[in-house]
Motif scaffolding. Structure first.
Motif, PDB file in Angstrom:
ATOM      1  N   ALA A 158      29.710  18.325 -27.224  1.00  0.00           N
ATOM      2  CA  ALA A 158      30.662  18.563 -28.312  1.00  0.00           C
ATOM      3  C   ALA A 158      30.601  17.437 -29.340  1.00  0.00           C
ATOM      4  O   ALA A 158      30.627  17.678 -30.552  1.00  0.00           O
ATOM      5  N   LYS A 159      30.508  16.203 -28.863  1.00  0.00           N
ATOM      6  CA  LYS A 159      30.383  15.057 -29.771  1.00  0.00           C
ATOM      7  C   LYS A 159      29.114  15.190 -30.615  1.00  0.00           C
ATOM      8  O   LYS A 159      29.112  14.944 -31.817  1.00  0.00           O
ATOM      9  N   ARG A 160      28.020  15.562 -29.948  1.00  0.00           N
ATOM     10  CA  ARG A 160      26.732  15.749 -30.648  1.00  0.00           C
ATOM     11  C   ARG A 160      26.885  16.797 -31.738  1.00  0.00           C
ATOM     12  O   ARG A 160      26.418  16.614 -32.864  1.00  0.00           O
ATOM     13  N   HIS A 161      27.532  17.896 -31.413  1.00  0.00           N
ATOM     14  CA  HIS A 161      27.700  18.976 -32.395  1.00  0.00           C
ATOM     15  C   HIS A 161      28.520  18.523 -33.602  1.00  0.00           C
ATOM     16  O   HIS A 161      28.190  18.844 -34.742  1.00  0.00           O
ATOM     17  N   ILE A 162      29.598  17.794 -33.342  1.00  0.00           N
ATOM     18  CA  ILE A 162      30.421  17.295 -34.455  1.00  0.00           C
ATOM     19  C   ILE A 162      29.590  16.351 -35.340  1.00  0.00           C
ATOM     20  O   ILE A 162      29.592  16.473 -36.571  1.00  0.00           O
TER      21      ILE A 162
END
Lengths: 213, 213, 213, 213
Positions: free
Chosen positions: D186-190
């Motif tokens: 999720a962090k990567r996507h943001i």
């Protein structure tokens, strides 16, 4: 002198890391100095080709009035040491700082044909030593870039004489120089001028567009 | 009071360092205060001419309702202490923060002729105390800059009375003031208003260009 | 080799964290390598799909000249390992760094039709290895992006042969590659090129508007 | 669950601080959650009105499928907890992150009339789960903002069903939502979507100007 040199060096390193983090000293660019003795003149000076984000106090060189290293270092002082010494002589400065930021590079280019840029009407100007009101008009001279350091030092000496109220100057597509009685004052001047150059750059852009409407 | 002063001071220093890192308090600009006692009024206040990135808790001054230093400091309180005190009086604020950012400077200039700027339709507005919906229209008054602090304090007092819902105001080419019941709320308000002013500045610019197409 | 690998790995991690903080390696993008042995060739290489802000030295892979992992890791090396190895071969580089920044992405797009971009007249250029003057014209080739790594490696090999003076290259809407004899030199080159690409991007924009006036 | 909750909470705090430093969670905006148990559903969720730069692990709430707090906290969960839960249900997500950045706010406004924005041709897209090539076209839906959370959750549910390949969505003048199987994903996507939205915003601007020349 040795204790004072040590304290001063630690402060210089702290300023270097802070400016590197802001992107004002990327790629080993820029340089920093503090006067540690007046007679004979001695400056603590950042060496050439060092990453300012990794600078350590023991890397700082002690240089004399001709930019010769007098400490036991093998390192080379910055090519621009002569410029620092000239500023110290002309302004009686206790510290000289030189930054390469994106915005100071841009403003030096946009206003080069006018020989300088006037910054007026900003409260931030009050942080420049001796300035009492935001109405102050600060003239920041822009000097042609050169790799001939003694010649560039002479142009700087002449410019500082012509513009005795200037708190800094730009070198074309190169960077900003400012100074102060102390390192803290020099740091303050750099932060203020960098702030104002960014503001000017962004404002100019918006106003150009406004004029078209 | 002394323990509370110490805790509060540590928090104020933390806010100062955070804002300095974001470039909102460069070059000793800006100032910060917290109410530590109501009767008689005492504020913990940042001193004049201090690098906010290097601020320490023991540098904070205790000042009274006339901006006189009541702690045993030789330091001078910020010239703008009178403005902080006026805001505390008018709004019952527990903390007052004043930042100089590139974007708040730009917006204060672009909208000066309109006397203020309306910010409406952003979810971020919901973070302002008492605001329940993004539809809220926040009017941020813009005040002419001045070096006459008592006069400026009076203009601010008058402005706050006229615009009772305002969570902050801009001083022309100078900076942003906001406040809160607590330091945490004041910090929140500054972060929100700075965010919205940057968004507004960038949007305005793009929309101007769009209109031309 | 093991001590050297450990020291080198710690430095590589430090560079990765610094670039991630600047927004040049977001979202597990980008990759970094250092040559730790020449014969047979061994590179310390960042693994695929790792958050560069959380990278640890023990995550670094040792890979051979065919980008096969020779250390006892289960991790997959970056898909772009073959590109690193090709650059090491063509330039005799000791370190290769690859960043994804907003500005390098934008410049790669704006100048794609010209096959590259010339950067000239900036003092910052002097920080590129072997460059002696700001008059230097740096040609930064722009290569079409591809997911066929062996084919992309061949295009890179050809490009480096055609432009023997180039200190880096861009891949279209993808990122910047640069390298150096040492990791410190490669880091310096990336910082300089990223600075110049941002400056170019902002200048170009302002000058376009100027032309309209 | 308690050990897992503790580990997860520490990671969530680390992501919160990192995003706050980048200016993506200013003024207590945004929120973050991780699934810590599937049946019955339990999320570790950031509380309402907390400074994300000062978040601590023990402030995180454990909430159930109706966004009721099941831990012994007096704190209120974020109003947007229902949106997180809907995303977890629709996508089988293990973590949901929501940021307020200047650029995601701007893009949500500029493309609102088109109902979304397509991002295509960037290498960065490959970091989105399941994407194999930069040629991928990511459709980022833009949803009208609302303070009616159950209604907004339903619109989000419907949108996610209509756009099954979407890795995130924007709420108009509000912010970005993305998610992942894990918090790291999720962090990567943001980070990827924020990077691409900034790139798009700056590119769009330059291209608009180019068209005028």
């Amino acid at each position: 002198m040795s204790d004072y040199f040590a304290d001063t060096s630690a402060s210089l390193v702290s300023v270097a890391k802070s400016f590197h983090a802001r992107g004002w000293l990327l790629g080993t660019s820029g340089n920093l100095s503090v006067v540690v003795q007046l007679d004979p003149l001695r400056l603590a000076m950042s060496p050439s080709g060092i990453d300012k984000g990794e600078l350590t106090a023991d890397q700082l060189l002690s240089i004399d009035e001709d930019a010769r290293v007098v400490s036991e270092h093998n390192a080379k002082p910055s090519d621009e040491s002569l410029l620092h010494i000239r500023i110290v002589r002309e302004r009686g400065a206790g510290a000289v700082l030189h930054t390469h930021s994106v915005w100071n590079t841009i403003i030096s280019d946009l206003y080069a044909s006018e020989g300088g840029v006037t910054i007026q009407g900003y409260e931030m100007l009050k942080g420049l030593q001796g300035v009492r009101t935001h109405d102050h008009a600060e003239w920041l001279p822009i000097i042609e870039n050169s790799q001939d350091m003694p010649a560039l030092a002479d142009v700087i000496g002449k410019t500082l004489n012509e513009h005795k109220a200037a708190h800094g100057f730009l070198i074309l597509r190169h960077g900003l120089y400012s100074w102060g009685d102390t390192l803290a004052q020099a740091k303050r001047h750099i932060e203020i001028l960098e702030f104002l150059l960014e503001t000017l750059g962004r404002m100019l852009f918006i106003k150009q567009n406004r004029m078209q409407l």
